[in-house]
Design an enzyme around this catalytic site. Structure first.
Site, PDB file in Angstrom:
ATOM      1  N   THR A   1      45.052 -20.457 -11.541  1.00 17.83           N
ATOM      2  CA  THR A   1      44.760 -21.162 -12.779  1.00 17.83           C
ATOM      3  C   THR A   1      46.012 -21.451 -13.600  1.00 17.83           C
ATOM      4  O   THR A   1      46.861 -20.576 -13.768  1.00 17.83           O
ATOM      5  CB  THR A   1      43.841 -20.250 -13.619  1.00 17.83           C
TER       6      THR A   1
ATOM      7  N   THR B   1      41.471 -25.176 -13.840  1.00 14.95           N
ATOM      8  CA  THR B   1      41.423 -24.524 -12.520  1.00 14.95           C
ATOM      9  C   THR B   1      40.380 -25.169 -11.619  1.00 14.95           C
ATOM     10  O   THR B   1      39.430 -25.791 -12.110  1.00 14.95           O
ATOM     11  CB  THR B   1      41.069 -23.026 -12.694  1.00 14.95           C
TER      12      THR B   1
ATOM     13  N   THR C   1      44.856 -15.633 -15.924  1.00 15.27           N
ATOM     14  CA  THR C   1      44.798 -16.100 -14.539  1.00 15.27           C
ATOM     15  C   THR C   1      44.273 -14.942 -13.694  1.00 15.27           C
ATOM     16  O   THR C   1      44.306 -13.786 -14.118  1.00 15.27           O
ATOM     17  CB  THR C   1      46.198 -16.565 -14.067  1.00 15.27           C
TER      18      THR C   1
ATOM     19  N   ARG D   1      29.392 -21.471  -9.051  1.00 13.28           N
ATOM     20  CA  ARG D   1      30.130 -20.359  -9.675  1.00 13.28           C
ATOM     21  C   ARG D   1      31.101 -20.904 -10.742  1.00 13.28           C
ATOM     22  O   ARG D   1      31.832 -21.855 -10.504  1.00 13.28           O
ATOM     23  CB  ARG D   1      30.903 -19.603  -8.605  1.00 13.28           C
ATOM     24  N   VAL D   2      31.095 -20.266 -11.889  1.00 13.72           N
ATOM     25  CA  VAL D   2      32.032 -20.616 -12.960  1.00 13.72           C
ATOM     26  C   VAL D   2      32.821 -19.365 -13.308  1.00 13.72           C
ATOM     27  O   VAL D   2      32.242 -18.276 -13.451  1.00 13.72           O
ATOM     28  CB  VAL D   2      31.270 -21.137 -14.201  1.00 13.72           C
ATOM     29  N   GLY D   3      34.129 -19.516 -13.433  1.00  9.96           N
ATOM     30  CA  GLY D   3      34.974 -18.370 -13.771  1.00  9.96           C
ATOM     31  C   GLY D   3      35.277 -18.309 -15.257  1.00  9.96           C
ATOM     32  O   GLY D   3      34.533 -18.835 -16.094  1.00  9.96           O
ATOM     33  N   ASP D   4      36.377 -17.677 -15.562  1.00 11.16           N
ATOM     34  CA  ASP D   4      36.751 -17.448 -16.962  1.00 11.16           C
ATOM     35  C   ASP D   4      37.432 -18.626 -17.626  1.00 11.16           C
ATOM     36  O   ASP D   4      37.442 -18.734 -18.853  1.00 11.16           O
ATOM     37  CB  ASP D   4      37.727 -16.267 -17.022  1.00 11.16           C
TER      38      ASP D   4
ATOM     39  N   GLY E   1      38.353 -14.263 -12.328  1.00 12.99           N
ATOM     40  CA  GLY E   1      37.623 -14.698 -13.510  1.00 12.99           C
ATOM     41  C   GLY E   1      36.519 -13.760 -13.938  1.00 12.99           C
ATOM     42  O   GLY E   1      36.294 -13.563 -15.135  1.00 12.99           O
TER      43      GLY E   1
END
Ligand code: GLY
Length: 336
Positions: free
Chosen positions: A196, A214, A247, A224-227, A250
């Site tokens: 990221t 990212t 980074t 899926r979704v990260g931070d 997530g």
């Protein structure tokens, strides 16, 4: 395999795979790879503004942001245009066009931006749009909302004048095809050199903005979704105090709301370095299996003093400050 373990292992593998094919950053100890000087020691930079700081070795991105600041533009313009350099770089397989896909072959992108007023805009799971950061800015500036997802985000982008395109490059498709042969989840750590892109900038007025973008974990589960696009996790700015961005894994950053934590710790008097260290230690405290994943943070306070810290070695970051574009190796927790 328990779901949590599965996700962590998947994430680790995908980070490793992504890095193996995405060597745009430091690949060896303190090795200079793209023209920036690499600091030999962990340094806390002198508080100088204007300034730019970004995760990983992204000298072209920090230079762009610096040039925007030198032209008298805002920190918001600087971070948007800075991270756009990486989004457009097809060799960077963790951001924008050329990003590695999910396990079904879809390149899905997450991005957010935050300005000096504390306004925030984000898109998650957007497809076919090369510059999600600019869509995030439009969400912030042109809608009553802060976060658009999936098809809705794409539709909004098209209506706002963005041209949809295929983001899955031949190189990323090839990597995905190779991954599919085994589709295995095996932890690989300390190999990621790129992930990221989070960027923070302070302009000549002393105002702070940040951006984070990212393609997320490669070969992730669809949806899926990260931070990175989630306010307070992947990015947080408070113009009175400073900013932070993340980074790495997530899921772990989300669970500890790391960027918000860092800004709040700075509000309580911690330096950016101390705040980053405490946020990493919070992750470690909450996750006994921290040896299996990486998390790294960078931060800046209102004076332009910076900090960075991560769990495992080899997270690095770039600063453009005082006319110098410099890569630094971040200090890390796991020295055993
Ligand atoms: N830090 C990027 C992600 O987990 O999606």
């Amino acid at each position: 395999m328990k779901r949590r373990k599965f996700i962590q292992n998947a994430a680790l593998t995908t980070l490793g795979v992504a890095v193996g094919a995405t060597l745009t950053g430091c690949t060896d100890e303190n090795k200079e790879t793209t023209g920036t000087a690499v600091a030999k020691e962990v340094t806390t930079s002198k508080p100088v503004i204007p300034m730019v700081i970004a995760t990983w070795n992204v000298p072209n991105a920090t230079k762009k942001a610096w040039d925007v600041l030198q032209a008298g533009k805002s920190a918001l313009d600087a971070v948007e245009q800075g991270v756009m350099i990486e989004e457009a770089d097809e060799n960077n397989q963790s951001v924008g066009k050329g990003g590695l896909p999910d396990r079904d072959g879809n390149v899905t992108l997450d991005a957010c931006i935050m300005n000096k007023e504390g306004n925030y805009g984000a898109v998650v799971c957007i497809e076919n749009i090369k510059h999600p950061i600019s869509v995030a800015r439009k969400v912030m500036e042109d809608t009553p909302h802060v976060l658009l997802a999936g098809n809705g985000a794409k539709q909004f982008a098209i209506e706002s004048g963005f041209t949809p395109e295929n983001l899955l490059t031949e190189k990323s498709k090839e990597a995905w095809n190779k991954w599919k042969v085994e589709a295995k989840y095996k932890p690989i750590i300390n190999v990621e050199n790129h992930d990221t892109i989070g960027m923070l900038a302070i302009d000549k007025n002393g105002d702070i903005s940040g951006a984070c973008t990212t393609s997320g974990l490669s070969y992730k589960m669809q949806g899926r979704v990260g931070d990175s696009a989630i306010i307070g996790s992947g990015l947080f700015i408070d113009n009175e105090i400073g900013g932070a961005t993340a980074t790495g894994m997530g899921e772990e950053v989300l669970k500890t709301v790391g960027s918000f934590l860092i800004v709040e710790l700075m509000r309580q008097g911690k330096s950016p370095q101390e705040a980053c260290e405490e946020a990493v230690k919070r992750v470690i405290k909450k996750s006994p299996n921290y040896k299996d994943f990486q998390v790294g943070y960078i931060a800046v306070n209102k004076q332009g003093e910076t900090g960075a810290y991560c769990i495992h070695e080899w997270f690095n970051y770039t600063t453009y400050q005082n006319n110098e574009n410099k890569n630094h190796k971040a200090d890390f927790y796991n020295k055993a």
